[in-house]
Design an enzyme around this catalytic site. Structure first.
Site, PDB file in Angstrom:
ATOM      1  N   MET A 373       0.810  -1.222   0.000  1.00 19.85           N
ATOM      2  CA  MET A 373       0.000   0.000   0.000  1.00 19.85           C
ATOM      3  C   MET A 373       0.845   1.274   0.000  1.00 19.85           C
ATOM      4  SD  MET A 373      -1.505   0.036   3.922  1.00 19.85           S
ATOM      5  CE  MET A 373      -2.396  -1.501   3.792  1.00 19.85           C
ATOM      6  N   HIS A 394       4.605 -12.241  -8.582  1.00 21.30           N
ATOM      7  CA  HIS A 394       3.309 -11.559  -8.730  1.00 21.30           C
ATOM      8  C   HIS A 394       3.179 -10.401  -7.756  1.00 21.30           C
ATOM      9  CE1 HIS A 394       1.950 -13.341  -5.025  1.00 21.30           C
ATOM     10  NE2 HIS A 394       0.660 -13.196  -5.261  1.00 21.30           N
TER      11      HIS A 394
END
Length: 484
Positions: A373, A394
């Site tokens: 974040m 990923h």
């Protein structure tokens, strides 16, 4: 002459029982008798239905015949793992925990394993480790794909002044709230429309039929855990021929989520079937597979691809909403699956490549690798590196479990790091705090041979599932380690 097309309704009309035989029969006939007339195909199907035992040795029709015969309870013998597993390459070994390595070593010993690789964001999962890539010969492993089938990234690039994210922050915050829903059980009161919900498989396979209504109500939602929707700043230093977006700064809308309850139910249903069909040693129990000729293998493959299409549709609905509210069409959309299986060529042979928490990185294939974040994400272009089976990480990957994060990270520390990076967080809990993740810069450094970076995404307004919603899930061991 057009290609053969047979419907479930037509099969039922000639006496075929419900699934699992109907989707199998449709698949077999449309693949192997595509140049026959419908009348010829129906005559063949009638003959198999009338005397299935006579077709049990037929190279093509045996799979239909077997589904029509009474089931015999087989003697369950444990399948032995190979003494020495196939070689697999490890990228970023310094950042990978022992649990993930042990899981990959077990997967490498499967009799169907052909090639493998472990990405630098790898961590302990369920079955195949998250960040694990496994190529198999003619076999698909439901838990090699994972629970959240077709989980994916999607990025819309908008030619909007990046200063708008600060000057019109309230507007962008509101639009994030309107774009999607978060929470493991989140459903819309009014379902969106998308052609994926008209896929015939929803009406031909009983499992999918039972999930149709809920899937429709969740279409366009995002779930919980590490799923997010966020606005940020995209920086493209040099114009890349594949990305084809001029150098400069842009506003980006980035989403991460998967196939919701639809994918989870498919994964759990077929994993149970696989485990009952192939008994493996305890350390490899959840790596049970189907062959691509078995009825269950065909069914899972069809259902998996439908879940992938559904996950894609969820993202497109969100991105269409945002584009409409911004009054702009994106100059580019970049997207990619992870938690999926593909038929690909490896060393001249067709294999099934499972990428559980790994990004496809074939030559010039675009993808997105997010950080956290507060940490940047990257638009990447694959180099087609065979050593990684055309794959890359990923994301940054977890370095703390959810329980560890909740125990060791404080709200004060989370607020401090958000303020330091000028990030506005909507929802999100301590289990998803940046401290719980590996250093994305180190992860990217470990895979320079796998991808080229063609753009950078810096998050500024982040929407995730609320902490209180995550807590009410009370995850068991599986969810705690999976987190995908």
């Amino acid at each position: 002459m057009g290609k053969l097309k047979i419907t479930a309704k037509e099969l039922r009309a000639i006496g075929y029982p419900e699934s699992p035989v109907i989707p199998v029969a449709m698949h077999v006939m449309e693949k192997n008798y595509k140049h026959h007339t419908k009348e010829e195909a129906v005559d063949i199907l009638k003959a198999v239905l009338a005397a299935p035992v006579e077709y049990t040795n037929d190279a093509v029709l045996a799979i239909i015949a077997e589904k029509l015969l009474p089931k015999e309870k087989p003697e369950e013998a444990e399948i032995s793992l190979n003494n020495s597993g196939i070689h697999f390459n490890i990228f970023g070994a310094d950042y990978i925990e022992q649990g993930a390595l042990h899981q990959m070593y077990a997967a490498a010993k499967l009799p169907v394993a052909v090639a493998g690789a472990l990405m630098p964001d790898a961590h302990h999962g369920y079955g195949l480790p998250i960040g694990g890539v496994l190529a198999t010969q003619n076999a698909v492993i439901p838990y090699g794909v994972g629970v959240d089938i077709g989980c994916r990234m999607c990025l819309s690039i908008f030619d909007i002044d990046v200063r708008d994210l600060t000057q019109r922050e309230a507007f962008f915050m509101r639009e994030l709230g309107e774009a999607t829903l978060f929470g493991s059980g989140a459903q819309f009161q009014q379902a969106a429309n998308h052609e994926v919900m008209d896929n015939p498989l929803f009406f031909e396979m009983p499992l999918l039929k039972s999930l149709h209504t809920r899937a429709w109500k969740q279409l366009g939602s995002s779930g919980s855990g590490n799923h997010f929707a966020e606005f940020g700043i995209i920086e493209i230093e040099e114009t890349d021929a594949v990305l084809n977006v001029p150098a400069g700064k842009y506003v980006g809308f980035l989403t991460h989520s998967g196939s919701r309850a639809l994918g989870a139910n498919i994964a759990n249903h077929y994993t149970k079937l696989a485990i009952s069909k192939r008994r493996l040693p305890q350390e490899a129990k959840h790596l049970a597979w189907f062959t691509m000729e078995e009825a269950e293998g065909i069914e899972y493959w069809l259902a998996m691809n439908l879940a992938g299409d559904y996950a894609s549709a969820c993202h497109h609905i969100m991105h269409d909403k945002i584009a409409k509210q911004l009054g702009r069409k994106p100059v580019k959309i970049v997207e990619n699956h992870h938690n999926f299986a593909w038929k690909e060529m490896h060393e001249g042979k067709e294999v099934i490549v499972h990428r559980k928490g790994a990004t496809p990185a074939g030559k010039n294939v675009l993808g997105i690798i997010p950080g956290s974040m507060t940490a940047p994400g990257f638009i990447v272009k694959g180099k087609g590196e065979a050593a990684s089976i055309n794959s890359a990480s990923h994301g940054a990957g977890r370095k703390m479990s959810r329980t560890q994060a909740m125990t060791n990270i404080t709200q004060h520390a989370l607020k401090e790091i958000l303020a330091k990076h000028h990030v506005k967080l909507l929802g999100g809990g301590l289990d998803e705090a940046p401290f719980a993740y590996k250093d994305i810069e180190a992860v990217m450094q470990s895979q320079q041979a796998l991808v080229d970076v063609v753009g950078k995404f810096t998050p500024k307004i982040v929407k995730m599932c609320g902490a209180e919603t995550n807590r009410t899930r009370k995850p068991g061991k599986k969810e705690a380690v999976e987190g995908e």
